[in-house]
Design a protein around this motif. Structure first.
Motif, PDB file in Angstrom:
ATOM      1  N   GLY A 161       0.696  -1.209   0.033  1.00  0.00           N
ATOM      2  CA  GLY A 161       0.050   0.076   0.003  1.00  0.00           C
ATOM      3  C   GLY A 161       0.756   1.404   0.003  1.00  0.00           C
ATOM      4  O   GLY A 161       0.330   2.256  -0.114  1.00  0.00           O
ATOM      5  N   ALA A 162       2.360   1.227  -0.113  1.00  0.00           N
ATOM      6  CA  ALA A 162       2.998   2.448  -0.071  1.00  0.00           C
ATOM      7  C   ALA A 162       3.979   2.179  -1.225  1.00  0.00           C
ATOM      8  O   ALA A 162       4.493   1.197  -1.478  1.00  0.00           O
ATOM      9  N   SER A 163       3.986   3.415  -1.717  1.00  0.00           N
ATOM     10  CA  SER A 163       5.028   3.208  -2.918  1.00  0.00           C
ATOM     11  C   SER A 163       6.508   3.272  -2.396  1.00  0.00           C
ATOM     12  O   SER A 163       6.795   3.479  -1.179  1.00  0.00           O
ATOM     13  N   TYR A 164       7.381   2.919  -3.542  1.00  0.00           N
ATOM     14  CA  TYR A 164       8.750   3.021  -3.347  1.00  0.00           C
ATOM     15  C   TYR A 164       9.541   4.059  -2.690  1.00  0.00           C
ATOM     16  O   TYR A 164      10.297   4.129  -1.633  1.00  0.00           O
ATOM     17  N   VAL A 165       9.224   5.200  -3.216  1.00  0.00           N
ATOM     18  CA  VAL A 165       9.280   6.549  -2.721  1.00  0.00           C
ATOM     19  C   VAL A 165       8.997   6.846  -1.143  1.00  0.00           C
ATOM     20  O   VAL A 165       9.914   7.436  -0.636  1.00  0.00           O
ATOM     21  N   ALA A 166       7.636   6.467  -0.973  1.00  0.00           N
ATOM     22  CA  ALA A 166       7.231   6.461   0.379  1.00  0.00           C
ATOM     23  C   ALA A 166       8.031   5.783   1.380  1.00  0.00           C
ATOM     24  O   ALA A 166       8.658   6.203   2.480  1.00  0.00           O
ATOM     25  N   TRP A 167       8.474   4.690   1.023  1.00  0.00           N
ATOM     26  CA  TRP A 167       9.189   3.782   2.069  1.00  0.00           C
ATOM     27  C   TRP A 167      10.658   4.289   2.003  1.00  0.00           C
ATOM     28  O   TRP A 167      11.213   4.454   2.770  1.00  0.00           O
ATOM     29  N   LEU A 168      11.333   4.665   0.799  1.00  0.00           N
ATOM     30  CA  LEU A 168      12.671   5.476   0.744  1.00  0.00           C
ATOM     31  C   LEU A 168      12.703   6.597   1.456  1.00  0.00           C
ATOM     32  O   LEU A 168      13.621   6.769   2.566  1.00  0.00           O
ATOM     33  N   VAL A 169      11.731   7.528   1.652  1.00  0.00           N
ATOM     34  CA  VAL A 169      11.825   8.641   2.218  1.00  0.00           C
ATOM     35  C   VAL A 169      11.982   8.695   3.825  1.00  0.00           C
ATOM     36  O   VAL A 169      12.627   9.062   4.350  1.00  0.00           O
ATOM     37  N   ALA A 170      11.188   7.591   4.381  1.00  0.00           N
ATOM     38  CA  ALA A 170      10.809   7.465   5.575  1.00  0.00           C
ATOM     39  C   ALA A 170      12.114   6.745   6.250  1.00  0.00           C
ATOM     40  O   ALA A 170      12.646   6.950   7.766  1.00  0.00           O
ATOM     41  N   GLY A 171      13.182   6.177   5.428  1.00  0.00           N
ATOM     42  CA  GLY A 171      14.618   5.606   5.846  1.00  0.00           C
ATOM     43  C   GLY A 171      15.651   6.768   5.479  1.00  0.00           C
ATOM     44  O   GLY A 171      16.235   6.710   6.475  1.00  0.00           O
ATOM     45  N   ILE A 172      15.482   7.681   4.617  1.00  0.00           N
ATOM     46  CA  ILE A 172      16.638   8.233   4.005  1.00  0.00           C
ATOM     47  C   ILE A 172      16.415   9.911   4.972  1.00  0.00           C
ATOM     48  O   ILE A 172      17.505  10.291   5.382  1.00  0.00           O
ATOM     49  N   GLY A 197      13.345  18.854  11.178  1.00  0.00           N
ATOM     50  CA  GLY A 197      11.838  19.402  11.330  1.00  0.00           C
ATOM     51  C   GLY A 197      11.281  19.703   9.993  1.00  0.00           C
ATOM     52  O   GLY A 197      10.346  19.431   9.730  1.00  0.00           O
ATOM     53  N   PHE A 198      12.034  20.516   9.180  1.00  0.00           N
ATOM     54  CA  PHE A 198      11.574  20.732   7.996  1.00  0.00           C
ATOM     55  C   PHE A 198      11.382  19.573   6.955  1.00  0.00           C
ATOM     56  O   PHE A 198      10.415  19.477   6.359  1.00  0.00           O
ATOM     57  N   PHE A 199      12.315  18.912   7.106  1.00  0.00           N
ATOM     58  CA  PHE A 199      12.443  17.672   6.350  1.00  0.00           C
ATOM     59  C   PHE A 199      11.049  16.386   6.923  1.00  0.00           C
ATOM     60  O   PHE A 199      10.528  16.040   5.996  1.00  0.00           O
ATOM     61  N   VAL A 200      10.934  16.479   8.076  1.00  0.00           N
ATOM     62  CA  VAL A 200       9.859  15.579   8.704  1.00  0.00           C
ATOM     63  C   VAL A 200       8.322  16.356   8.133  1.00  0.00           C
ATOM     64  O   VAL A 200       7.630  15.601   7.765  1.00  0.00           O
ATOM     65  N   LEU A 201       8.497  17.528   7.804  1.00  0.00           N
ATOM     66  CA  LEU A 201       7.051  18.293   7.550  1.00  0.00           C
ATOM     67  C   LEU A 201       6.853  17.895   6.176  1.00  0.00           C
ATOM     68  O   LEU A 201       5.934  17.687   5.633  1.00  0.00           O
ATOM     69  N   ILE A 202       7.995  17.886   5.267  1.00  0.00           N
ATOM     70  CA  ILE A 202       7.832  17.610   3.784  1.00  0.00           C
ATOM     71  C   ILE A 202       7.397  16.219   3.801  1.00  0.00           C
ATOM     72  O   ILE A 202       6.662  15.881   2.728  1.00  0.00           O
ATOM     73  N   MET A 203       8.205  15.181   4.589  1.00  0.00           N
ATOM     74  CA  MET A 203       7.634  14.056   4.339  1.00  0.00           C
ATOM     75  C   MET A 203       6.336  13.488   4.657  1.00  0.00           C
ATOM     76  O   MET A 203       5.563  12.954   3.918  1.00  0.00           O
ATOM     77  N   LEU A 204       5.709  14.455   5.894  1.00  0.00           N
ATOM     78  CA  LEU A 204       4.286  14.148   6.269  1.00  0.00           C
ATOM     79  C   LEU A 204       3.477  14.741   5.139  1.00  0.00           C
ATOM     80  O   LEU A 204       2.576  14.136   4.784  1.00  0.00           O
ATOM     81  N   GLY A 205       3.700  15.877   4.397  1.00  0.00           N
ATOM     82  CA  GLY A 205       3.166  16.323   3.308  1.00  0.00           C
ATOM     83  C   GLY A 205       3.020  15.650   2.188  1.00  0.00           C
ATOM     84  O   GLY A 205       2.000  15.318   1.666  1.00  0.00           O
ATOM     85  N   LEU A 206       4.356  14.833   1.954  1.00  0.00           N
ATOM     86  CA  LEU A 206       4.313  13.871   0.857  1.00  0.00           C
ATOM     87  C   LEU A 206       3.021  12.678   1.054  1.00  0.00           C
ATOM     88  O   LEU A 206       2.436  12.358   0.219  1.00  0.00           O
ATOM     89  N   TYR A 207       3.251  12.136   2.274  1.00  0.00           N
ATOM     90  CA  TYR A 207       2.142  11.167   2.541  1.00  0.00           C
ATOM     91  C   TYR A 207       0.850  11.569   2.608  1.00  0.00           C
ATOM     92  O   TYR A 207      -0.050  10.806   1.928  1.00  0.00           O
TER      93      TYR A 207
END
Length: 271
Positions: A68-79, A126-136
């Protein structure tokens, strides 16, 4: 242990100074830059795009490890936590040279300099976490209560990076090649952690590789971020890995702080 308690007391007493210096350090990164804070995002975004192309549908076509999650979503959570961890190591290692004018002041407790750098890196993170949440949210990843757990894993990564940073920053005063060694280790480290690839690529053929990968403390952080953001698992669902991580982190932190304390009297003479 008394030294650790003394440092904790110093941090509490000078929390406003640490916060103000951390903000000043964050702003200083972009002084004189035309695009300013934009540069903070360009390199990480380009890095994510490159890995997404190489390992995504256009490259090796790595299947999404989480249903249910794309490769990009999985990658972002680790990187995203890796960007934070590696930046802390790089900046803390060089902090004593950068703030040499403060190191030479007798009344200034130099142990808080690595913490100031950590605070600056936390603002970027903190900025990157917000971008990650926005992407999700845009891509339809389900909102989970475990997203709040990213705070715990950020704290865990901070303690490990700070412990290593106390050691490398102290040694770097006397052995300037330490900064280069840290940089090379970071380049190796990202490949020694299953961030771009899933561990099943190796464990399906060589089962013991999974155990070797888990010996890397950052495995816990990368897996924890993915547990929090994508699968909804809590940190206590990995009890053995949690105990191992904190055992290693506490030893690394105390050893790094001990080295820093031992070399501290000689900093001003060398700098």
């Amino acid at each position: 242990m008394n030294y650790v308690l003394s440092l904790g007391k110093e941090i509490i007493e000078k929390r406003k100074l640490i916060w103000d210096l951390g903000k000043a350090d964050f702003r200083k990164r972009f002084v004189g830059s035309y695009f300013g804070i934009v540069w903070m995002f360009i390199q990480p975004i380009v890095t994510i795009a490159i890995y997404a192309i190489i390992f995504g549908p256009a490259g090796f076509r790595t299947p999404p490890p989480v249903p249910g999650a794309s490769y990009v979503a999985w990658l972002v959570a680790g990187i995203v936590p890796w960007f934070f961890y590696s930046e802390v190591l790089n900046t803390v290692t060089n902090c004593l040279q950068e703030y040499s004018y403060l190191v030479k002041k007798v009344v200034f407790k130099v142990e808080i300099l690595p913490i100031i750098k950590l605070m600056s890196c936390l603002m970027v993170h903190g900025f990157f976490v917000l971008i990650m949440l926005g992407l999700y949210l845009v891509t339809g990843v389900a909102v989970r209560l475990t997203w709040l757990q990213a705070l715990y894993y950020t704290f865990a990564a901070s303690m490990l990076a700070l412990g290593i940073g106390f050691f490398t920053s102290a040694v770097n005063v006397f052995f300037k090649d330490m900064a280069q060694i840290v940089s090379i280790c970071i380049q190796f480290g990202i490949w020694m952690t299953p961030i771009m690839y899933h561990e099943s690529m190796f464990t399906d053929r060589i089962p013991w590789i999974g155990t070797v990968l888990k010996l890397n403390p950052f495995y816990y952080i990368a897996a924890g971020y993915r547990d929090s953001m994508l699968t909804g698992n809590w940190f206590w669902e990995r009890p053995t890995l949690t105990l191992y991580y904190w055992g290693v982190t506490i030893v690394v932190f105390l050893a790094g702080l001990k080295m820093f304390k031992r070399l501290r009297p000689h900093f001003s003479d060398v700098l």
